[in-house]
Write an enzyme that holds these catalytic residues in place. Structure first.
Site, mmCIF file in Angstrom:
data_model
loop_
_atom_site.group_PDB
_atom_site.id
_atom_site.type_symbol
_atom_site.label_atom_id
_atom_site.label_comp_id
_atom_site.label_asym_id
_atom_site.label_seq_id
_atom_site.Cartn_x
_atom_site.Cartn_y
_atom_site.Cartn_z
ATOM 1 N N ASP A 88 64.970 -48.024 -22.494
ATOM 2 C CA ASP A 88 64.445 -48.984 -21.521
ATOM 3 C C ASP A 88 65.596 -49.805 -20.951
ATOM 4 O O ASP A 88 65.735 -49.953 -19.732
ATOM 5 C CB ASP A 88 63.420 -49.893 -22.213
ATOM 6 C CG ASP A 88 62.870 -50.949 -21.264
ATOM 7 O OD1 ASP A 88 62.527 -50.586 -20.120
ATOM 8 O OD2 ASP A 88 62.805 -52.134 -21.659
ATOM 9 N N ASP A 146 75.752 -50.203 -27.987
ATOM 10 C CA ASP A 146 76.549 -51.293 -27.394
ATOM 11 C C ASP A 146 77.717 -50.719 -26.591
ATOM 12 O O ASP A 146 77.990 -51.125 -25.462
ATOM 13 C CB ASP A 146 77.016 -52.299 -28.469
ATOM 14 C CG ASP A 146 77.626 -51.652 -29.704
ATOM 15 O OD1 ASP A 146 77.601 -50.404 -29.823
ATOM 16 O OD2 ASP A 146 78.158 -52.398 -30.556
ATOM 17 N N LYS A 179 72.239 -46.605 -32.977
ATOM 18 C CA LYS A 179 72.938 -47.736 -33.610
ATOM 19 C C LYS A 179 73.049 -47.391 -35.100
ATOM 20 O O LYS A 179 72.612 -48.147 -35.981
ATOM 21 C CB LYS A 179 72.140 -49.028 -33.340
ATOM 22 C CG LYS A 179 72.831 -50.304 -33.745
ATOM 23 C CD LYS A 179 74.036 -50.683 -32.908
ATOM 24 C CE LYS A 179 74.746 -51.879 -33.521
ATOM 25 N NZ LYS A 179 76.020 -52.219 -32.841
ATOM 26 N N ASP A 215 67.655 -49.409 -16.905
ATOM 27 C CA ASP A 215 67.767 -50.425 -15.841
ATOM 28 C C ASP A 215 69.238 -50.575 -15.446
ATOM 29 O O ASP A 215 69.565 -50.741 -14.268
ATOM 30 C CB ASP A 215 67.237 -51.790 -16.316
ATOM 31 C CG ASP A 215 65.767 -52.016 -15.973
ATOM 32 O OD1 ASP A 215 65.012 -51.022 -15.918
ATOM 33 O OD2 ASP A 215 65.373 -53.183 -15.766
ATOM 34 N N TYR A 266 58.325 -50.083 -29.964
ATOM 35 C CA TYR A 266 57.171 -50.260 -29.071
ATOM 36 C C TYR A 266 55.851 -49.963 -29.776
ATOM 37 O O TYR A 266 54.811 -50.494 -29.381
ATOM 38 C CB TYR A 266 57.295 -49.323 -27.864
ATOM 39 C CG TYR A 266 58.160 -49.835 -26.754
ATOM 40 C CD1 TYR A 266 59.527 -49.974 -26.932
ATOM 41 C CD2 TYR A 266 57.617 -50.161 -25.518
ATOM 42 C CE1 TYR A 266 60.335 -50.424 -25.896
ATOM 43 C CE2 TYR A 266 58.414 -50.605 -24.479
ATOM 44 C CZ TYR A 266 59.776 -50.742 -24.670
ATOM 45 O OH TYR A 266 60.568 -51.187 -23.647
#
Ligand code: NAD
Ligand code: IPM
Ligand code: MN
Length: 357
Positions: free
Chosen positions: A244, A220, A188, A248, A142
């Site tokens: 982020d 993942d 990751k 959700d 970001y």
């Protein structure tokens, strides 16, 4: 009596609708418990672009910095999607987070029992879901430099320094200590160097928290486990972009994206906002779920105002109206389908009753 100055940034779309109800609930809390809250609204996001030509006007950031806490709705809309980066509502939100210095974004995903059939998962899988996602909010892709987009190439940089990882890890370990003492650090590291640093630093910080059980996981596999065994999670700490996405996913497990609140802390002034966006598809209809925004107001009471009893009263009011069957149309399982405003009213009357009891 406590006095607090709260900056309100309704923003765009349903941001305006849900923030109105959250402010109304704070007004009721103030009146009922004998506090003095003052509210000052400012332009932010698309609303600021339309009126002032920038997504975060200087006076908006200055007002936020001069207040005790900031309550934000949501920003964005399809009409701004092709704007250059500087003129996007979302860029204003990132500038606000950076301007306030709020690096730690707490996103609690708690499944209220009455919403078990509103969740897309089977009841036996999702029952008991109660996790806290600690999302790093001021680093990663970001904010990383260099970044650019040309005709045929786009570039972002996912960058973290050790101090940035350390400070968010400490927030997560401290939070885990106050909960079930289980922390999953999600990265990751099988592919990304930035994640290898992340893992190393988290392991180092873990030595100060021997009472917290730490596990590392890949993002993942975490995305999969969130829908197969969500109750395995207590606290999750992760970087900005992964946080982020995962939040959700976690949100909708609890019945609707509209349920999830957030608190962004660690800076000069706390920022409180629901996790959802401006929802252009339902904006203006009076049917947005305001519970994420109202629960964010409860987090403001807890973290900024240090008014724990008031925060709990507001959270209990949310639980009670859900138990009574009230809900907006996104909560399909609720038998009493009502409007955004009616949810706000139901909660406000519960606050008054709880105090009188
Ligand atoms: P969104 O969160 O706005 O909506 C996703 C879906 O969830 C939609 O179908 C919407 O109707 C539904 N939904 C979201 N919140 C709801 C609520 N409170 N009650 C009922 N239903 C709700 O995500 P999007 O559509 O991808 O994004 C729309 C705009 O919002 C974009 O411009 C995006 O950048 C922006 N956005 C802003 C924020 C923020 O300000 N914090 C967060 C996410 C997205
Ligand atoms: C969120 C949103 C924001 C983010 C956008 C609107 C900048 O999706 O708060 O989750 O990506 O952080
Ligand atoms: Mn998001």
């Amino acid at each position: 009596m406590s006095q607090f100055k709260i900056t309100v940034l309704p923003g765009d779309g349903i941001g305006v609708e849900v923030t109105r109800e959250a402010v109304g609930c704070l007004e009721t809390v103030a009146k009922t418990f004998g506090h003095e809250f003052t509210f000052e609204s400012h332009l932010m996001g698309g609303a600021a672009l339309d009126a002032k030509g920038v997504p975060l006007p200087d006076e908006t950031l200055a007002a936020c910095l001069a207040s005790d806490g900031v309550l934000l709705g949501a920003v964005g809309g399809p009409q701004y999607d092709n704007n250059p980066p500087k003129l996007k509502p979302e860029t204003g939100l990132l500038a606000l987070r950076a301007g306030l210095g709020v690096f730690a974004n707490l996103r609690p995903a708690f499944l209220h029992e009455p919403l078990i059939d509103a969740s897309p998962l089977k009841a036996e899988v999702v029952r008991g879901t109660d996790m806290l996602i600690v999302r790093e909010l001021m680093g990663g892709a970001y904010f990383g430099q260099p970044r650019e987009v040309t005709e045929d190439r786009g570039l972002n940089s996912m960058v973290y320094t050790a101090p940035e990882v350390e400070r968010i890890a400490r927030v997560a370990f401290e939070a885990a200590r106050l909960r079930r003492k289980k922390l999953h650090s999600i990265d990751k590291a099988n592919v990304l160097e930035v994640s290898q640093l992340w893992r190393k630093v988290v392991n180092r910080v873990a030595q100060d928290y021997p009472d917290v059980q730490l596990e590392h996981g890949y993002v993942d596999s975490c995305a999969m486990a969130l829908v197969t065994r969500p109750t395995a999670y207590d606290v999750i700490v992760t970087e900005n972009l992964f946080g982020d996405i995962l939040s959700d996913e976690a949100a909708v497990l609890t019945g609707s994206l509209g349920m999830l609140p957030s608190a962004s802390i660690g800076g000069k002034v706390g920022l409180y906002e629901p996790v959802h966006g401006s929802a252009p598809d339902i904006a203006g209809k009076g049917i947005a779920n305001p519970l994420g925004a109202i629960a964010s107001a409860a987090l403001l009471l807890r973290y900024t105002c240090k008014l724990e009893e008031e925060a709990k009263t507001l959270e209990n009011a949310i639980s009670e109206i859900l138990t009574e069957g009230y809900g907006t149309p996104d909560l399909k399982s609720q038998p009493k389908q009502v409007s955004t405003f009616e949810i706000g009213e139901a909660i406000r009357s519960k606050i008054v009753k709880a105090k009188a009891a």
